[in-house]
Design a protein around this motif. Structure first.
Motif, PDB file in Angstrom:
ATOM      1  N   MET A  82      -2.999  14.213 -22.091  1.00 27.79           N
ATOM      2  CA  MET A  82      -3.705  15.323 -21.722  1.00 27.79           C
ATOM      3  C   MET A  82      -2.792  15.936 -20.527  1.00 27.79           C
ATOM      4  N   ASP A  83      -2.385  15.019 -20.033  1.00 25.57           N
ATOM      5  CA  ASP A  83      -1.818  15.727 -18.825  1.00 25.57           C
ATOM      6  C   ASP A  83      -0.780  14.593 -18.054  1.00 25.57           C
ATOM      7  N   ALA A  84       0.415  15.109 -17.700  1.00 25.54           N
ATOM      8  CA  ALA A  84       1.488  14.291 -17.045  1.00 25.54           C
ATOM      9  C   ALA A  84       1.756  14.663 -15.675  1.00 25.54           C
ATOM     10  N   ARG A  85       1.680  13.962 -14.658  1.00 27.34           N
ATOM     11  CA  ARG A  85       1.787  14.478 -13.324  1.00 27.34           C
ATOM     12  C   ARG A  85       2.765  13.724 -12.335  1.00 27.34           C
ATOM     13  N   VAL A  86       3.603  14.409 -11.545  1.00 25.19           N
ATOM     14  CA  VAL A  86       4.351  13.478 -10.593  1.00 25.19           C
ATOM     15  C   VAL A  86       3.477  13.439  -9.475  1.00 25.19           C
ATOM     16  N   VAL A  87       3.378  12.053  -9.007  1.00 25.75           N
ATOM     17  CA  VAL A  87       2.486  11.394  -7.810  1.00 25.75           C
ATOM     18  C   VAL A  87       3.216  11.619  -6.752  1.00 25.75           C
ATOM     19  N   LYS A  88       4.612  11.144  -6.824  1.00 24.06           N
ATOM     20  CA  LYS A  88       5.629  11.113  -5.442  1.00 24.06           C
ATOM     21  C   LYS A  88       6.905  10.656  -6.109  1.00 24.06           C
ATOM     22  N   SER A  89       7.992  11.305  -5.393  1.00 26.50           N
ATOM     23  CA  SER A  89       9.322  10.713  -5.551  1.00 26.50           C
ATOM     24  C   SER A  89       9.451   9.265  -5.000  1.00 26.50           C
ATOM     25  N   VAL A  91      14.106   9.402  -9.364  1.00 22.11           N
ATOM     26  CA  VAL A  91      13.184   8.781  -9.879  1.00 22.11           C
ATOM     27  C   VAL A  91      11.687   9.058  -9.267  1.00 22.11           C
ATOM     28  N   TYR A  92      10.883   9.188 -10.217  1.00 21.64           N
ATOM     29  CA  TYR A  92       9.338   9.676  -9.767  1.00 21.64           C
ATOM     30  C   TYR A  92       8.269   8.705 -10.310  1.00 21.64           C
ATOM     31  N   HIS A  93       7.221   8.544  -9.462  1.00 22.83           N
ATOM     32  CA  HIS A  93       6.289   7.904  -9.804  1.00 22.83           C
ATOM     33  C   HIS A  93       5.278   9.087 -10.616  1.00 22.83           C
ATOM     34  N   TRP A 120       0.879  -0.942   0.121  1.00 25.06           N
ATOM     35  CA  TRP A 120       0.051  -0.044  -0.016  1.00 25.06           C
ATOM     36  C   TRP A 120       0.850   1.156  -0.052  1.00 25.06           C
ATOM     37  N   SER A 121       0.687   2.115  -0.850  1.00 17.88           N
ATOM     38  CA  SER A 121       1.325   3.297  -0.968  1.00 17.88           C
ATOM     39  C   SER A 121       0.534   4.463  -0.347  1.00 17.88           C
ATOM     40  N   GLY A 122       0.932   5.195   0.993  1.00 13.24           N
ATOM     41  CA  GLY A 122       0.386   6.213   1.153  1.00 13.24           C
ATOM     42  C   GLY A 122       0.548   7.784   0.414  1.00 13.24           C
ATOM     43  N   GLY A 123       1.536   7.531  -0.308  1.00 15.97           N
ATOM     44  CA  GLY A 123       1.856   8.743  -1.005  1.00 15.97           C
ATOM     45  C   GLY A 123       1.202   8.784  -2.293  1.00 15.97           C
ATOM     46  N   ASN A 124      -0.015   8.035  -2.517  1.00 14.86           N
ATOM     47  CA  ASN A 124      -0.661   8.096  -3.860  1.00 14.86           C
ATOM     48  C   ASN A 124      -2.295   8.707  -3.335  1.00 14.86           C
ATOM     49  N   LYS A 125      -2.095   9.226  -2.063  1.00 11.56           N
ATOM     50  CA  LYS A 125      -3.358   9.828  -1.598  1.00 11.56           C
ATOM     51  C   LYS A 125      -4.015  10.905  -2.687  1.00 11.56           C
ATOM     52  N   ALA A 126      -3.297  11.807  -2.683  1.00 16.77           N
ATOM     53  CA  ALA A 126      -3.641  12.944  -3.597  1.00 16.77           C
ATOM     54  C   ALA A 126      -4.007  12.630  -5.043  1.00 16.77           C
TER      55      ALA A 126
END
Length: 277
Positions: free
Chosen positions: A253-260, A265-267, A107-113
């Motif tokens: 349409m969009d490309a965004r960083v979810v987390k480091s 290296v970035y998700h 589970w990744s807590g960094g994916n909340k947003a």
């Protein structure tokens, strides 16, 4: 005072002073279980560190050491280092309940947003395909808040599938799911549906799975492709070429960083819209 500083104070007389700089700066806490990562040089002090964590966070009941992630099913290698000898807990996020077993799934807590963003853009009545569903990291939220017509949730990990079924029941959304156990590369091409939205929540060269979605896309289908990307790596052109080779014209349409996820290296998540197919 931050967690690291408190941990240093607690362990000052319990581990060599030179090792204090190697202590973890953070942790993941879900339900009453806390997960930490340690440098291998600290493994001999793992019990002391685990007990110190419990003292600092008395509402936690178990401390797990996550050592690595193994195999294509991304199964965590974990060890209980303090507290109760268990790896299962129930936790809540954004009003949803989840049963998780940290010895079997991640589970990744960094994916909340990103989960919140996905819920904000999904539309009522959609047919959604979640190709790497896990325990419902994305799809439980969609089922609960977005009123989809149906979510086809696929995963190759039998343990994740069983947890997903339980989590759908916990959140009273079982009727929104068709849960399919197996390899999405074999399942998706045989599906007789057209998807409004496809979630590809895999991180390793995810574009290689695009060739399997040809039969389920239509003009207007939205694809959320997740991938680990190096700091200066550009893969947008590669994604569009893979789609084009498989008869799908699309735009990003969009490309965004979810987390480091590591130094440089970035998700990232790429929102792709199918134009012609």
């Amino acid at each position: 005072m931050r967690f690291y500083e408190k941990l240093c104070d607690e362990l000052m007389d319990k581990i060599p002073e030179k090792k204090l700089a190697e202590l973890p700066r953070g942790y993941l806490a879900l339900g009453d279980i806390m997960i930490i990562h340690l440098e291998r040089s600290l493994y001999k002090y793992k019990t002391e560190i685990g007990n110190a964590c419990l003292k600092l966070l008395p509402y936690m009941r178990t401390v797990l050491l996550e050592k690595r992630i193994r195999g294509r099913m991304r199964r965590p290698e974990i060890e209980v280092i303090a507290g109760e000898k268990r790896t299962k807990t129930i936790f809540r996020e954004h009003g949803c309940e989840f049963l998780i077993d940290f010895s079997k799934v991640m589970w990744s807590g960094g994916n909340k947003a990103e989960r919140q963003r996905l819920v904000s853009i999904a539309k009522r009545g959609e047919v959604i395909v979640d190709m790497f569903a896990g325990i419902g990291y994305w799809s439980i939220f969609l089922a609960k808040y977005c009123e989809p017509k149906i979510i086809y949730a696929i995963d190759i990990n039998k343990d994740a599938i069983e947890l997903l079924k339980t989590n759908a029941q916990l959140n009273n959304v079982s009727d929104k799911f068709e849960i399919l156990e197996g390899d999405c590369r074999k399942i998706v091409p045989k599906m007789r549906i057209k998807a409004d939205r496809i979630i590809m929540g895999y991180l390793d060269r995810t574009e290689r799975f695009l060739k399997y979605i040809k039969s389920i896309v239509k003009p207007g289908t939205i694809i959320h492709l997740h991938r680990n990307v190096f700091e200066r790596e550009s893969i947008e052109e590669r994604i569009l070429k893979v789609l084009a080779r498989n008869g799908i014209e699309a735009e990003i349409m969009d490309a965004r960083v979810v987390k480091s996820v590591a130094p440089r290296v970035y998700h990232k998540v790429f929102d792709i819209k199918v134009k012609k197919c």
